[in-house]
Scaffold this active site. Structure first.
Site, PDB file in Angstrom:
ATOM      1  CG  ASN A  55      -0.266   0.039   2.514  1.00 45.96           C
ATOM      2  OD1 ASN A  55       0.345   1.032   2.870  1.00 45.96           O
ATOM      3  ND2 ASN A  55      -0.318  -1.065   3.262  1.00 45.96           N
ATOM      4  NE  ARG A  56      -0.556   6.433  -3.195  1.00 43.70           N
ATOM      5  CZ  ARG A  56      -1.346   7.482  -3.015  1.00 43.70           C
ATOM      6  NH1 ARG A  56      -2.656   7.318  -2.956  1.00 43.70           N
ATOM      7  NH2 ARG A  56      -0.846   8.696  -2.886  1.00 43.70           N
TER       8      ARG A  56
END
Ligand code: CTP
Length: 230
Positions: free
Chosen positions: A35-36
């Protein structure tokens, strides 16, 4: 004398455990689900705990950030590795801040060899990862436990439900749908939810300033909590 770099050592004698960054869930030797999360908010929180004199343990997912001064860091990759590191350190902690963006799911199977295009389009089945925060009442019943929520909007009723479901004392929510705050950004704006007080929003400011304002709240909650606990 620079008050900003020499705060009062209000957490001397305390142990603070912080998690930060994403987790990576491998699919094959070259691919993963991730994920970011940049880890910036969690690292700012660990830096602030150390500045205030706490013994500070930072369990970090894969990020490219330097270790803040005075912080003991353990790097992990997957949610399961993060869980093991947190369970190792949690029993000795007075305050646990779960800022990491832990992957809720991982691939059910890991392919030892790189999946090849000629094998056709793979179907990647997922299984649930353990919820580390929700396990903490068992592993660290005497710690003040803080969760984070990445939500575009979080109603107070939903925050209360999450706090109860995860056995946490405070929930810090930020809006990751905004480009100027949250994932990867230098600034953040957060709302703190507690079962005992109305929600409080900390307006947009650099992540270090958010970390400092959050620790003022954590210290106040810790003082109340220690009275109840002792
Ligand atoms: N968390 C955790 N273990 C997981 C997932 C999340 O410890 N497997 C922690 C995070 O570190 C964070 C909080 O739980 O403190 C976030 O909770 P969650 O509600 O799962 O995250 P969101 O993505 O905000 O919510 P949703 O349930 O809507 O996916």
């Amino acid at each position: 004398f620079d008050a900003a770099s020499s705060p009062r050592r209000t957490l001397a004698g305390r142990t603070v455990l912080v998690t930060a960054g994403p987790t990576q869930e491998p699919i094959d030797p070259v691919r993963y689900l991730g994920n970011r999360s940049s880890g910036k908010m969690g690292f700012a929180l660990a830096a602030e705990a150390a500045r205030r004199g706490a013994r500070t343990l930072l369990v970090a997912g894969p990020v490219t950030l330097p270790t803040p001064a005075g912080v003991e860091r353990q790097d992990v990759r997957t949610a399961l590795e993060m869980e093991a590191a947190v369970h190792l350190h949690a029993p000795g902690a007075d305050l646990i801040v779960m800022a990491a963006a832990v992957a809720d799911f991982r691939p059910a199977a890991y392919a030892d060899e790189k999946i090849k295009r000629h094998q056709g389009t793979p179907e990647i089945a997922l299984i649930a990862n353990p919820d580390i925060l929700a396990s903490l009442p068992q592993f660290a019943p005497r710690a003040l436990r803080v969760g984070f929520a990445a939500e575009s909007t979080l109603a107070a009723t939903e925050a209360a439900r999450k706090l109860a479901a995860k056995g946490a004392h405070l929930l810090v929510a930020n809006d990751i749908s905004r480009g100027d705050i949250g994932f990867g950004a230098e600034q953040n704006e957060v709302t703190i939810f507690s079962p005992t007080a109305p929600p409080e929003t900390l307006s947009r400011r650099p992540k270090a300033a958010i970390a400092s304002a959050l620790f003022d709240r954590f210290e106040a909650a810790l003082a109340d909590f220690l009275v109840l606990r002792e």
